[in-house]
Structures are given as C-alpha cells and as structure tokens.
Scaffold this active site. Structure first.
Site, PDB file in Angstrom:
ATOM      1  N   GLY A 224     -52.911  34.758 -61.095  1.00 50.64           N
ATOM      2  CA  GLY A 224     -51.643  34.617 -60.926  1.00 50.64           C
ATOM      3  C   GLY A 224     -51.259  33.654 -60.599  1.00 50.64           C
ATOM      4  O   GLY A 224     -51.642  33.099 -61.078  1.00 50.64           O
ATOM      5  N   ASN A 225     -49.276  33.650 -60.189  1.00 57.98           N
ATOM      6  CA  ASN A 225     -49.171  32.394 -59.896  1.00 57.98           C
ATOM      7  C   ASN A 225     -48.590  32.143 -58.049  1.00 57.98           C
ATOM      8  O   ASN A 225     -48.246  33.408 -57.602  1.00 57.98           O
ATOM      9  CB  ASN A 225     -48.243  31.849 -60.554  1.00 57.98           C
ATOM     10  CG  ASN A 225     -47.252  32.364 -61.091  1.00 57.98           C
ATOM     11  OD1 ASN A 225     -46.460  32.713 -59.851  1.00 57.98           O
ATOM     12  ND2 ASN A 225     -47.365  33.208 -62.402  1.00 57.98           N
TER      13      ASN A 225
END
Ligand code: CTP
Length: 425
Positions: A224-225
């Site tokens: 993810g980020n």
C-alpha cells in the site's frame, strides 16, 4: 415597466441562460418595492431557475405569500420554526446557488452587516455561502445615512453584489435616490454572479477517487502507500457543496464520509478501476486524487504466509493505469489528475503527465517533505491545465486546493458542455 413585456423579452435574452437549472433563494423584506419582486420572481422562473421565496413578516404586509407561491410554484417560507425537524434555515441556505434580497430594507442591510439572525431570512443568509445579491430600497435619507452607507460597504467588501438603488418615485409620493433597481437589472446581476468562474457545479456528475489502494500479498498482508484520502475527500465535499452529484470512490481510509456524497469503498486498484470505468459514460468529469498502487503481487498467497517458510519472493505486475485508460477514451469529459512527486519542484513531471495521460488539469504536489503531501493538511503544489492557465508551485491547505480545483472544474465543464450539465439530476 410592463411585466408582460419585460418577462417575455428576458426569457428570450441570452443573459438569462446561466439561470437554467439553478436554485435561487429570493428574500423579500418589508418595503413597498416588494411588489416589484413579484415580477423578479416571474423573470427568474421564466429563465429556468427554481425559486424559493423567503419573506420577512413585514414583507407579507405588502404582498401576500400566495402571490409568490403561485408565481414560483413553490411554497413560500416565512417562519424559522415552521420545520424544526429539518432545520429549515440550514436546508434553505445549503439548497441555494445564489441568494437575492429584493427589496433590501435599511434594516436588513444592518442586520446582515452585523450577522444578526433573528428571523428566517437573516438566519438563512448567515448560514449561506453562495453569492448574495442585494437590491436596496428605502427613502433617500435612510440610504444616505452614514450607518446605512457603512453597512452597504461592509457587505460589498464581503463580496455581496449591491444593485441600485436608482433615482425616481419613492413611497408616499416622494422622489429621490432609494428606488429599488428594476427586476431586469437584478436578473442580470444574478446571471453574472452565476457565470463567475467557480460559482457552481449544479447537476454536474463527478467521480472523485481518494485514498490508497491495497494490493494483497496474502490473506492479511498488502502492498500500500501512505495516502490519507484527505485531498480526494476535500474535493468531493467541496464539489457537492457546489451542487455536483458526487460519487467518491475511496480506498481504505479512516475519514468521515462527507455529507451529500455517495461513497463507494474499494480496496484494490482493480476494484477502483472497475468502479470508475463502470460510471464513465454517465459522468461529466473524473478527478483521480487516489494514490493508486502502480504494481500488485502477481499472485496472492492463500491464507497467511508463515514466517518459518522464509521471506517470500514477491513478483509484481503492473496495475491498470486508470487515468491513462480514461485519457485514451476522453469523449469530452473533463479529466483531472494528480502527480505526487518526491522532488522539490514537481512541475516538470506534472506537465509531462498532463500531456501523456491526455488530461485537462493536473495538480503536481510534493510528497515526502515535512508538512506536505500524504497525511498532512497542507500541500506544496502547482496546477497545470491543458489550456495553459497554470498556477506556479505554492503552499496550500488541502481545503484551499479543493476550492481551486472546483473553480477550474466549473470553468472547464462550462467550456466542454456549453454551460449545460450533461445529465440532469
Ligand atoms: N493513476 C491511475 N492509475 C494508476 C496509477 C495512477 O489512475 N494505476 C493516477 C493517479 O490517481 C494520479 C495520476 O494517475 O491522478 C498520476 O499518478 P502518479 O502515481 O503520480 O503517476 P504515475 O503515472 O503512476 O507515474 P510515477 O508513479 O512513475 O510517477
């Protein structure tokens, strides 16, 4: 004036075009000029606006509410306590694209300048954020009084548009300055307030994406980020406030849902792509504020990978580039992208992505530096548009950036559809 003639000619006049489909709040206060507001109400309706009249108790002594109700085909509101279950003044304020007070007495100007809210009209106007047009009407001495002058100046400085008063016959056979502007003049001022860039997105259908995507490695882990979703949520909320019909396609975030916005929750880039593509035919614009993962694990392990088995070898494959796919289709839709860059000046990359992805607008913002980018309330960002009206890099709050994006969207949508919402609500 002859009401019949002026109404007929104005309905054919192009200056009334911005009123089509707009929601107008017409406040009527207690002056003899209230009868002229009945003509104004009719002109507004003939220009295609939906008109909600709010009268002060004093106004009802000059013209009956039934006259306005018949002209606007809408019940007139006079009492702040009428619908306490729906908080009437808030509903009226939020439901208006533009507000007019005609006639505006010296008393209402004073109350508005002070922020008093002691009846339905002043309470509504204190809550409203839409453009405000005031058409003062009073005796010459009242208009010339330093108190009224100061109040009018205060209101104008806050952005209210003051139309008139003109010179001519006043109540009780007097003559002088203080006569309410003619309905046609007021209509023209309303039309021009509504054509100001950024004032409305009424009836526009928008898809806004927000937040990160999560690409599963196994049943519990993902790639993810750090995107918080704040930017996309701010754009969705601001666009809805301006009357747009917003679908917010959101990756996993922990933000409250903005009011008046349909929220669709997704996890992966692929789910986001499907939700966006499925709505593309029906929308006027897409704002891709999401930080979509560029890669995903080429296979997702079943269950939870065990530590004892050693570090897994992750093979990644690209996700669908949603915006590039839309850019290839385009079809007169307005496309807005973001370019998040870990460099001090993201302008060059922003311009490149604007052209490569065939966008109308791109916000290039710096990420990774303190107080800017993912998770913060401020950004250092530049805006680039395909038509060259660029804003160089500067610091903004995300709320300010959302305002600027919606201002640009309104202009771009007017240009792409000739001022018409592509789909009526
Ligand atoms: N975007 C998208 N689909 C993707 C990746 C990005 O629609 N799979 C959109 C983003 O929402 C953003 C714009 O494309 O509006 C630019 O995203 P960004 O990550 O900055 O650019 P990339 O094209 O992914 O290029 P790079 O990561 O190499 O900078």
């Amino acid at each position: 004036m002859s009401g019949q003639d002026s109404a007929g000619s104005l309905a054919r006049d192009d200056s009334s075009r911005p009123l089509r489909g707009r929601r107008v709040l017409l406040g009527v206060t207690g002056g003899i000029a209230a009868y002229k507001s009945a003509f104004l109400a009719r002109l507004l309706v003939e220009a295609g606006a939906t008109v909600q009249v709010v009268m002060t108790p004093a106004a009802t002594r000059f013209v009956g509410p039934d006259t306005f109700a018949a002209l606007t085909r809408n019940p007139v509101q006079t009492d702040v306590f009428e619908r306490t279950d729906t908080v009437l003044h808030v509903r009226l304020a939020h439901g208006a694209d533009v507000a007019i007070v005609a006639p505006a007495t010296a008393n209402v100007l004073a109350k508005l300048a002070l922020g008093l809210a002691d009846d339905l009209l002043t309470s509504t106007l204190l809550e409203a954020t839409c453009p405000l047009i005031l058409a003062p009407a009073m005796h010459t001495g009242m208009w010339a009084h330093p108190a009224t002058r100061a109040n009018a100046e205060t209101l104008a400085a806050r952005g209210a548009v003051i139309v008139g008063p003109g010179e001519g016959a006043l109540a009780a056979g007097d003559e002088g300055v203080g006569r309410m502007a003619e309905p046609e003049q007021i209509l023209a001022a309303v039309a021009s307030a509504l054509t100001r860039p950024g004032t409305g997105l009424t009836g526009r259908r928008l898809v806004v994406t927000a937040g990160p995507t999560q690409e599963p490695i196994d049943a519990v882990r993902y790639l993810g980020n750090r995107s918080s979703g704040k930017m996309g949520y701010a754009v969705g909320e601001e666009a809805a406030r301006r009357g747009a019909l917003v679908t917010l396609i959101s990756g996993p975030v922990s933000l409250p849902e903005p009011s008046g916005v349909e929220v669709v929750r997704v996890e992966t880039a692929e789910e986001m792509a499907q939700e966006v593509f499925g709505r593309y035919d029906a929308v006027d614009a897409v704002v891709m504020a999401a930080a979509v993962a560029d890669w995903r694990p080429s296979r997702t392990a079943e269950g939870k990978l065990k530590k004892d088995a050693g570090p897994p070898e992750l093979t990644l494959e690209p996700t669908t580039d949603i915006l590039s796919t839309l850019g290839k289709r385009k079809e007169h839709k307005v496309l807005v992208g973001f370019a998040a860059e870990a460099v001090a000046d993201p302008s060059a990359e922003g311009r490149r992505k604007l052209a490569e992805k065939n966008l109308d607008l791109i916000v290039a913002n710096e990420v990774g530096a303190p107080e800017t980018g993912f998770g913060t309330d401020t950004d250092r960002a530049a805006i680039f548009s395909a038509t060259g009206q660029d804003v160089p890099i500067r610091r903004w709050t995300k709320a300010e950036l959302a305002l600027a994006i919606c201002d640009r969207l309104a202009v771009l949508l007017d240009a792409s559809t000739g001022g018409e919402a592509a789909h009526q609500p």
